[in-house]
Each structure stands twice: as C-alpha cells, then as structure tokens.
Design a protein around this motif. Structure first.
Motif, PDB file in Angstrom:
ATOM      1  N   ALA A  55       0.837  -1.205   0.000  1.00 20.07           N
ATOM      2  CA  ALA A  55       0.000   0.000   0.000  1.00 20.07           C
ATOM      3  C   ALA A  55       0.875   1.260   0.000  1.00 20.07           C
ATOM      4  CB  ALA A  55      -0.935  -0.005   1.212  1.00 20.07           C
ATOM      5  N   HIS A  56       1.940   1.249   0.790  1.00 22.37           N
ATOM      6  CA  HIS A  56       2.860   2.400   0.815  1.00 22.37           C
ATOM      7  C   HIS A  56       3.515   2.588  -0.547  1.00 22.37           C
ATOM      8  CE1 HIS A  56       2.509   3.492   4.966  1.00 22.37           C
ATOM      9  NE2 HIS A  56       3.015   2.358   5.430  1.00 22.37           N
ATOM     10  N   VAL A  57       3.959   1.502  -1.158  1.00 20.67           N
ATOM     11  CA  VAL A  57       4.621   1.593  -2.464  1.00 20.67           C
ATOM     12  C   VAL A  57       3.652   2.157  -3.500  1.00 20.67           C
ATOM     13  CG1 VAL A  57       5.672   0.274  -4.347  1.00 20.67           C
ATOM     14  CG2 VAL A  57       6.327  -0.199  -1.987  1.00 20.67           C
ATOM     15  N   THR A  58       2.416   1.701  -3.485  1.00 19.21           N
ATOM     16  CA  THR A  58       1.407   2.217  -4.409  1.00 19.21           C
ATOM     17  C   THR A  58       1.205   3.712  -4.212  1.00 19.21           C
ATOM     18  OG1 THR A  58       0.266   0.084  -4.493  1.00 19.21           O
ATOM     19  CG2 THR A  58      -1.020   2.018  -5.115  1.00 19.21           C
ATOM     20  N   SER A  59       1.126   4.145  -2.967  1.00 20.96           N
ATOM     21  CA  SER A  59       0.952   5.564  -2.669  1.00 20.96           C
ATOM     22  C   SER A  59       2.165   6.374  -3.101  1.00 20.96           C
ATOM     23  CB  SER A  59       0.702   5.740  -1.168  1.00 20.96           C
ATOM     24  OG  SER A  59       0.548   7.098  -0.851  1.00 20.96           O
ATOM     25  N   ILE A  60       3.356   5.833  -2.876  1.00 17.54           N
ATOM     26  CA  ILE A  60       4.595   6.513  -3.268  1.00 17.54           C
ATOM     27  C   ILE A  60       4.643   6.716  -4.776  1.00 17.54           C
ATOM     28  CG2 ILE A  60       7.103   6.189  -3.466  1.00 17.54           C
ATOM     29  CD1 ILE A  60       6.890   4.733  -0.678  1.00 17.54           C
ATOM     30  N   VAL A  61       4.350   5.659  -5.518  1.00 18.16           N
ATOM     31  CA  VAL A  61       4.368   5.728  -6.988  1.00 18.16           C
ATOM     32  C   VAL A  61       3.396   6.804  -7.471  1.00 18.16           C
ATOM     33  CG1 VAL A  61       3.755   4.455  -9.091  1.00 18.16           C
ATOM     34  CG2 VAL A  61       5.207   3.383  -7.355  1.00 18.16           C
ATOM     35  N   ARG A  62       2.206   6.832  -6.875  1.00 10.27           N
ATOM     36  CA  ARG A  62       1.195   7.821  -7.262  1.00 10.27           C
ATOM     37  C   ARG A  62       1.648   9.241  -6.937  1.00 10.27           C
ATOM     38  NH1 ARG A  62      -2.255  10.151  -4.212  1.00 10.27           N
ATOM     39  NH2 ARG A  62      -2.117   8.619  -2.538  1.00 10.27           N
ATOM     40  N   LYS A  63       2.138   9.460  -5.716  1.00 11.32           N
ATOM     41  CA  LYS A  63       2.535  10.806  -5.295  1.00 11.32           C
ATOM     42  C   LYS A  63       3.735  11.332  -6.069  1.00 11.32           C
ATOM     43  CE  LYS A  63       0.763  10.687  -0.566  1.00 11.32           C
ATOM     44  NZ  LYS A  63       1.143  10.705   0.873  1.00 11.32           N
ATOM     45  N   LEU A  64       4.660  10.451  -6.435  1.00  3.31           N
ATOM     46  CA  LEU A  64       5.837  10.882  -7.187  1.00  3.31           C
ATOM     47  C   LEU A  64       5.536  11.066  -8.670  1.00  3.31           C
ATOM     48  CD1 LEU A  64       8.720   8.717  -5.660  1.00  3.31           C
ATOM     49  CD2 LEU A  64       8.121  11.093  -5.138  1.00  3.31           C
ATOM     50  N   GLY A  65       4.422  10.502  -9.121  1.00  3.96           N
ATOM     51  CA  GLY A  65       4.058  10.617 -10.528  1.00  3.96           C
ATOM     52  C   GLY A  65       4.941   9.784 -11.439  1.00  3.96           C
ATOM     53  N   VAL A  66       5.421   8.655 -10.917  1.00  6.66           N
ATOM     54  CA  VAL A  66       6.237   7.753 -11.719  1.00  6.66           C
ATOM     55  C   VAL A  66       5.392   6.559 -12.142  1.00  6.66           C
ATOM     56  CG1 VAL A  66       8.418   8.488 -10.694  1.00  6.66           C
ATOM     57  CG2 VAL A  66       7.173   6.595  -9.664  1.00  6.66           C
ATOM     58  N   SER A  68       6.275   3.180 -12.025  1.00  6.25           N
ATOM     59  CA  SER A  68       6.497   1.866 -11.437  1.00  6.25           C
ATOM     60  C   SER A  68       7.310   1.963 -10.154  1.00  6.25           C
ATOM     61  CB  SER A  68       7.262   0.980 -12.428  1.00  6.25           C
ATOM     62  OG  SER A  68       8.578   1.475 -12.608  1.00  6.25           O
ATOM     63  N   ARG A  69       7.365   0.850  -9.455  1.00  9.13           N
ATOM     64  CA  ARG A  69       8.190   0.723  -8.257  1.00  9.13           C
ATOM     65  C   ARG A  69       9.662   0.963  -8.616  1.00  9.13           C
ATOM     66  NH1 ARG A  69       8.181  -3.303  -3.707  1.00  9.13           N
ATOM     67  NH2 ARG A  69      10.376  -3.644  -3.223  1.00  9.13           N
ATOM     68  N   PHE A  70      10.060   0.449  -9.769  1.00  5.01           N
ATOM     69  CA  PHE A  70      11.441   0.612 -10.218  1.00  5.01           C
ATOM     70  C   PHE A  70      11.788   2.094 -10.376  1.00  5.01           C
ATOM     71  CE2 PHE A  70      14.500   1.061 -13.720  1.00  5.01           C
ATOM     72  CZ  PHE A  70      15.599   0.453 -13.126  1.00  5.01           C
ATOM     73  N   GLU A  71      10.915   2.850 -11.025  1.00  3.94           N
ATOM     74  CA  GLU A  71      11.166   4.278 -11.198  1.00  3.94           C
ATOM     75  C   GLU A  71      11.192   4.995  -9.850  1.00  3.94           C
ATOM     76  OE1 GLU A  71       9.105   6.367 -14.356  1.00  3.94           O
ATOM     77  OE2 GLU A  71       8.827   4.463 -15.409  1.00  3.94           O
ATOM     78  N   ALA A  72      10.325   4.575  -8.925  1.00  2.00           N
ATOM     79  CA  ALA A  72      10.334   5.161  -7.583  1.00  2.00           C
ATOM     80  C   ALA A  72      11.664   4.868  -6.893  1.00  2.00           C
ATOM     81  CB  ALA A  72       9.172   4.616  -6.756  1.00  2.00           C
ATOM     82  N   SER A  73      12.187   3.660  -7.084  1.00  2.00           N
ATOM     83  CA  SER A  73      13.474   3.331  -6.468  1.00  2.00           C
ATOM     84  C   SER A  73      14.604   4.154  -7.081  1.00  2.00           C
ATOM     85  CB  SER A  73      13.761   1.836  -6.561  1.00  2.00           C
ATOM     86  OG  SER A  73      13.962   1.433  -7.887  1.00  2.00           O
ATOM     87  N   LEU A  74      14.503   4.494  -8.372  1.00  2.00           N
ATOM     88  CA  LEU A  74      15.502   5.372  -8.992  1.00  2.00           C
ATOM     89  C   LEU A  74      15.439   6.767  -8.379  1.00  2.00           C
ATOM     90  CD1 LEU A  74      15.292   4.450 -12.782  1.00  2.00           C
ATOM     91  CD2 LEU A  74      17.104   3.873 -11.167  1.00  2.00           C
ATOM     92  N   VAL A  75      14.228   7.259  -8.142  1.00  2.00           N
ATOM     93  CA  VAL A  75      14.068   8.561  -7.469  1.00  2.00           C
ATOM     94  C   VAL A  75      14.739   8.483  -6.099  1.00  2.00           C
ATOM     95  CG1 VAL A  75      12.406  10.122  -6.382  1.00  2.00           C
ATOM     96  CG2 VAL A  75      11.958   9.224  -8.669  1.00  2.00           C
ATOM     97  N   ALA A  76      14.464   7.420  -5.371  1.00  2.00           N
ATOM     98  CA  ALA A  76      15.028   7.264  -4.031  1.00  2.00           C
ATOM     99  C   ALA A  76      16.546   7.202  -4.080  1.00  2.00           C
ATOM    100  CB  ALA A  76      14.474   6.003  -3.379  1.00  2.00           C
ATOM    101  N   PHE A  77      17.075   6.493  -5.045  1.00  2.00           N
ATOM    102  CA  PHE A  77      18.525   6.372  -5.173  1.00  2.00           C
ATOM    103  C   PHE A  77      19.162   7.733  -5.426  1.00  2.00           C
ATOM    104  CE2 PHE A  77      22.386   5.637  -7.652  1.00  2.00           C
ATOM    105  CZ  PHE A  77      23.077   4.807  -6.786  1.00  2.00           C
ATOM    106  N   HIS A  78      18.558   8.514  -6.306  1.00  2.00           N
ATOM    107  CA  HIS A  78      19.112   9.820  -6.658  1.00  2.00           C
ATOM    108  C   HIS A  78      18.886  10.889  -5.592  1.00  2.00           C
ATOM    109  CE1 HIS A  78      20.492   8.729 -10.613  1.00  2.00           C
ATOM    110  NE2 HIS A  78      19.333   8.156 -10.867  1.00  2.00           N
TER     111      HIS A  78
END
Length: 90
Positions: A55-66, A68-78
């Motif tokens: 549920a958190h991952v789904t919310s994160i993806v939505r709020k970041l406007g990315v 997928s989970r993979f793209e969210a992890s790239l945001v987090a990495f950067h």
C-alpha cells in the motif's frame, strides 16, 4: 536509459515539494526501495505487514508521478539524503 515498453526515457527528477508530500513512513519505505529490498524484507525491517508495504509503495508511486516501483526506487537512489525528515523540514 529507456524502458522496454514504449521506449520512453525514465524521468526520475522530482523537486523537494514533491518529496515533502510523502509521509514519514513513505519516505522510510522509499529509502528501503533504494537499497533494493523486497517487500517481505522491508516489512520485517519496519515491523509492518507486507500488505501495508504494498500500500505504501502504491501511494509513493502515485505521489511521485512515476510509472512503477522501479522508477520510484531510482528517485530514491538519486535523492537518498533528501529523504530524511531533517532534509524535508528545511
């Protein structure tokens, strides 16, 4: 870097205002995603259910406007250091 579907480039740039929209727990989950942790491991680390992690991952993806989970992890990495509560508050 491109995706296989549609060959669109990953756009992982986000500003501090977008990161600030995440809750503290979502930022914590996102930092774990940057380390490549699976949901099961992440759930154990945080002491929450795996369903809650999803549920958190789904919310994160939505709020970041990315896309997928993979793209969210790239945001987090950067933006790893910017995801701390202290960085968001300033």
């Amino acid at each position: 870097m491109t995706t296989g579907a549609g060959n669109r480039p990953f756009d992982v740039s986000v500003d501090m205002a977008t990161l600030a929209r995440l809750t503290g727990r979502e930022r914590e989950v996102l930092r774990c995603l940057a380390r490549g942790e699976m949901n099961r491991v992440l759930a154990r680390r945080l002491g929450i259910a795996e369903r809650t992690v999803r549920a958190h991952v789904t919310s994160i993806v939505r709020k970041l406007g990315v896309g997928s989970r993979f793209e969210a992890s790239l945001v987090a990495f950067h933006h790893y250091e910017a995801l701390t509560d202290e960085a968001i508050a300033s």
